[in-house]
Design a protein around this motif. Sequence first.
Motif, PDB file in Angstrom:
ATOM      1  N   ASP A   1       0.831  -1.196   0.000  1.00  0.00           N
ATOM      2  CA  ASP A   1       0.000   0.000   0.000  1.00  0.00           C
ATOM      3  C   ASP A   1       0.869   1.251   0.000  1.00  0.00           C
ATOM      4  O   ASP A   1       0.537   2.256  -0.646  1.00  0.00           O
ATOM      5  CB  ASP A   1      -0.944   0.004   1.199  1.00  0.00           C
TER       6      ASP A   1
ATOM      7  N   SER B   1       0.800   4.107  -2.918  1.00  0.00           N
ATOM      8  CA  SER B   1       0.548   5.481  -2.500  1.00  0.00           C
ATOM      9  C   SER B   1       1.668   6.398  -2.984  1.00  0.00           C
ATOM     10  O   SER B   1       1.415   7.541  -3.379  1.00  0.00           O
ATOM     11  CB  SER B   1       0.411   5.556  -0.980  1.00  0.00           C
TER      12      SER B   1
ATOM     13  N   LYS C   1      -9.936  11.552   1.544  1.00  0.00           N
ATOM     14  CA  LYS C   1      -9.382  11.286   0.225  1.00  0.00           C
ATOM     15  C   LYS C   1      -9.932  12.287  -0.794  1.00  0.00           C
ATOM     16  O   LYS C   1     -11.107  12.633  -0.788  1.00  0.00           O
ATOM     17  CB  LYS C   1      -9.679   9.855  -0.220  1.00  0.00           C
TER      18      LYS C   1
ATOM     19  N   LYS D   1      -6.323   7.188  -1.669  1.00  0.00           N
ATOM     20  CA  LYS D   1      -7.322   6.176  -1.308  1.00  0.00           C
ATOM     21  C   LYS D   1      -6.953   5.586   0.038  1.00  0.00           C
ATOM     22  O   LYS D   1      -6.141   4.669   0.117  1.00  0.00           O
ATOM     23  CB  LYS D   1      -7.389   5.093  -2.381  1.00  0.00           C
TER      24      LYS D   1
ATOM     25  N   LYS E   1      -7.402   3.335   2.130  1.00  0.00           N
ATOM     26  CA  LYS E   1      -8.081   2.054   2.166  1.00  0.00           C
ATOM     27  C   LYS E   1      -7.079   0.962   2.509  1.00  0.00           C
ATOM     28  O   LYS E   1      -5.966   0.932   1.975  1.00  0.00           O
ATOM     29  CB  LYS E   1      -8.723   1.777   0.802  1.00  0.00           C
TER      30      LYS E   1
ATOM     31  N   ASN F   1      -5.465  -1.779  -0.391  1.00  0.00           N
ATOM     32  CA  ASN F   1      -5.773  -1.215  -1.704  1.00  0.00           C
ATOM     33  C   ASN F   1      -4.928  -1.853  -2.802  1.00  0.00           C
ATOM     34  O   ASN F   1      -5.320  -1.883  -3.966  1.00  0.00           O
ATOM     35  CB  ASN F   1      -5.542   0.297  -1.676  1.00  0.00           C
ATOM     36  N   TYR F   2      -3.769  -2.371  -2.428  1.00  0.00           N
ATOM     37  CA  TYR F   2      -2.876  -2.968  -3.418  1.00  0.00           C
ATOM     38  C   TYR F   2      -3.527  -4.121  -4.168  1.00  0.00           C
ATOM     39  O   TYR F   2      -3.148  -4.424  -5.311  1.00  0.00           O
ATOM     40  CB  TYR F   2      -1.570  -3.429  -2.760  1.00  0.00           C
TER      41      TYR F   2
ATOM     42  N   ASN G   1      -6.269  -4.135  -5.520  1.00  0.00           N
ATOM     43  CA  ASN G   1      -7.009  -3.606  -6.665  1.00  0.00           C
ATOM     44  C   ASN G   1      -6.100  -3.239  -7.834  1.00  0.00           C
ATOM     45  O   ASN G   1      -6.607  -2.934  -8.916  1.00  0.00           O
ATOM     46  CB  ASN G   1      -7.798  -2.358  -6.242  1.00  0.00           C
TER      47      ASN G   1
END
Length: 283
Positions: A111, A115, A230, A237, A239, A242-243, A245
Amino acid sequence: MEPSRLPRKVPRGAKGCVVQECRVGLYSFPKCGNTWLRAIVAAMVGIPQQRDDLQNYLTDIYQGVPYEHSWDFQGRRWYFYKAHHNRVLDRHEGRPLATDKVIYIYRHPLDAFLSYLNFASAKVAPQAGDRFPIAVTSVDELSAEEMEVFFGIFLEHGTLLPHVEDYGSIFEHARHFIDLAAGGEAVHVLRYEDLSRDFETEARRIAGFLGLDDIDPDRVFEAAEARTRKNGRFFWKRKVENYRNYLTDAQIARFEARYAPELRRLGYGRDPAAPPQRAAIKV
């Protein structure tokens, strides 16, 4: 070799601070939640969330000199700064820098990887990626081949910036601060994921570490949220995982295979919600 210690110019008082003053450093590997942590701490002690106020009283050392302004709260004079170095600084721009307490935040490395890609994209801070092999317009527009190029760099080095020695790899970075905490230093370590999943508990732990009384976690959350919600740019994001996605299952498996022991010691084993094994980390 003598173990690392926080650089102090004054003796400790109650809970790691001198009697009337406390100097606090907020540390993290880049893009691991330090800006959110900064807004949270500011809300706890009543610092306004406007950009100039944050910079004056909770100084980003890459944009200014720490400790030029103090903030009085609950009978103490507070000095704060934010940094991404992989060690606790004892000097900044040639001037001594004493630190009484450190709060360190980390997140899942993948993540942090994504980012930073967003941060270095054309719509945020493209100069941050001036040594990237490919210019990033946006993370969402990267082709599979381009994502593999960046993933390969992070897989090899544990960072997208192997030339920046002040950061090192994300695993080396975490090890330093976790070892300080395990050695009894005034260092509070928390995971981004824990803060996201149980804000009230983690906020109370931060307040307890700082010795703050009567902190309202709901009020703190609302103030920090207003500053860092965000927006598709800097606060991208927020979240957990998130990785998943953006990376393929094969890429995730390669990363987990290469760094399995390190990930487990940070609390990212089979159960992502498991607490990190902070005292035993070896990278």
